[in-house]
Design a protein around this motif. Structure first.
Motif, PDB file in Angstrom:
ATOM      1  N   ASP A   1       0.868  -1.183   0.000  1.00  0.00           N
ATOM      2  CA  ASP A   1       0.000   0.000   0.000  1.00  0.00           C
ATOM      3  C   ASP A   1       0.896   1.221   0.000  1.00  0.00           C
TER       4      ASP A   1
ATOM      5  N   ARG B   1     -16.803   7.724   1.172  1.00  0.00           N
ATOM      6  CA  ARG B   1     -16.681   6.262   1.215  1.00  0.00           C
ATOM      7  C   ARG B   1     -18.034   5.626   1.506  1.00  0.00           C
TER       8      ARG B   1
ATOM      9  N   SER C   1     -19.606   2.917  -1.001  1.00  0.00           N
ATOM     10  CA  SER C   1     -19.775   1.527  -0.550  1.00  0.00           C
ATOM     11  C   SER C   1     -21.245   1.144  -0.460  1.00  0.00           C
TER      12      SER C   1
ATOM     13  N   SER D   1     -14.219   1.173  -6.723  1.00  0.00           N
ATOM     14  CA  SER D   1     -12.849   1.703  -6.763  1.00  0.00           C
ATOM     15  C   SER D   1     -12.959   3.182  -7.116  1.00  0.00           C
TER      16      SER D   1
ATOM     17  N   ARG E   1      -6.320   6.055   3.529  1.00  0.00           N
ATOM     18  CA  ARG E   1      -6.017   4.709   4.027  1.00  0.00           C
ATOM     19  C   ARG E   1      -6.655   4.492   5.393  1.00  0.00           C
TER      20      ARG E   1
ATOM     21  N   ASN F   1     -11.062   2.894  -0.804  1.00  0.00           N
ATOM     22  CA  ASN F   1     -10.411   2.029  -1.781  1.00  0.00           C
ATOM     23  C   ASN F   1     -10.014   2.843  -3.005  1.00  0.00           C
TER      24      ASN F   1
END
Length: 330
Positions: free
Chosen positions: A21, A250, A254, A261, A279, A284
């Protein structure tokens, strides 16, 4: 060859970290340690060479950091006055000026301590030197890795492009800094749309106390006024901070697709810290940077670095404490 083993070891750690990562500050530290040990090994190797050229190189290597420090201090102070002239006297705009003055203060302390014949002043000077070296090392790691991170191209097959808000001008208008982010976001959208799979673009930003509408609404209006398809825009209008920008975006992504992505867009000076936060927030996707006026870079970069230090405050407080104890006990 054992002399170069530490450099190889930390370089391998950095490579593994990037593959796992690339949004890790530890990658920057490992790379910085690898280059530091490599430089040390090269100097030791060069010191064993009996030639005039080797001696000249060693002298330059010793003197260059001192000269570079004074030049850097001067440039930071000059930039600080330019920031005040162009952006006003807010604390954030004084960072480069204060940093330049602090560098000169440490240099003056190191010069004065041997002349004063004061044990207490010597301890203060030694402590200041150790802490300055530690913070300087981290800063070089930060800006070096941030530069490398900004050179990595984002994915071209994402489901979302997320543009982070940065405040409105006069409470209603998109300022140049935010316009730069929106233009980069649109460019990423158009690049992927040309391949037949246009992503959704999320404008992320809530309404501040001095704003007449949520930032995300003004951002969407900016895009649609310039021909961007309104049906490809998703509004995230609750966030007040970068962390909330990322967390709430996010949640939107999601909820629509758990396997989404994305690529997150912010200004280039902010990209690496935004990646660290992304992170932590479980986003993602990587972060892409947009252009920023050159004069804005020094203060903005220092501000980002300070924010990263605060994010890892307990590690930094512990190391600074240990360095202070070593200095006092020496």
């Amino acid at each position: 060859m054992l002399l170069y083993a530490p450099a190889v070891f930390f370089l391998l750690l950095a490579a593994v970290g990037v593959l796992r990562d690339r949004r890790r500050f530890s990658n920057a530290v490992y790379l910085g340690l690898a280059l530091t040990f490599l430089a040390f090994a090269l100097l030791v190797t060069l010191g064993k060479v009996d030639s005039v050229l080797a001696e000249v190189v060693l002298i330059v290597v010793v003197l260059a950091p001192a000269l570079a420090t004074l030049v850097l201090a001067g440039l930071l102070i000059a930039n600080g006055f330019k920031m005040i002239r162009k952006e006003g006297r807010r604390v954030a705009n004084l960072l480069s000026l204060l940093c330049g003055v602090a560098i000169l203060a440490v240099v003056a302390l190191l010069v004065a301590a041997p002349q004063a014949d004061s044990p207490a002043l010597s301890v203060v000077a030694r402590t200041a030197l150790l802490l300055t070296c530690y913070l300087s090392f981290l800063f070089v790691c930060f800006i070096g890795y941030a530069y490398l991170y900004g050179r990595l191209m984002p994915r071209q097959d994402v489901d979302y492009v997320v543009v982070l808000g940065s405040g409105l001008l006069g409470g209603t208008r998109v300022p140049p800094l935010l316009a730069s982010r929106l233009e980069r976001g649109r460019a990423l959208y158009e690049r992927q749309a040309a391949n037949g799979r246009p992503p959704l673009l999320i404008t992320s930003g809530g309404q501040g106390p001095d704003e007449q509408l949520p930032e995300s609404h003004a951002m969407a209006a900016y895009l649609t006024d310039r021909g961007f398809p309104a049906d490809r825009i998703v509004l995230e209008d609750r966030s007040r901070t970068t962390e909330e920008n990322l967390r709430f975006s996010r949640e939107l992504m999601s909820a629509a697709d758990p396997d989404y992505s994305c690529v997150v867009v912010t200004n280039n000076f902010h990209a690496f810290r935004a990646a660290l936060l992304a992170r932590r927030q479980g986003v993602n996707g990587q972060v892409a940077g947009s252009p920023t006026a050159a004069y804005f870079w020094p203060s903005a970069t220092i501000r980002e670095f300070v924010a990263v230090l605060v994010a890892y405050k307990w590690i930094n407080v512990t190391v600074c404490g240990l360095l202070t104890l070593v200095s006092v006990a020496a």
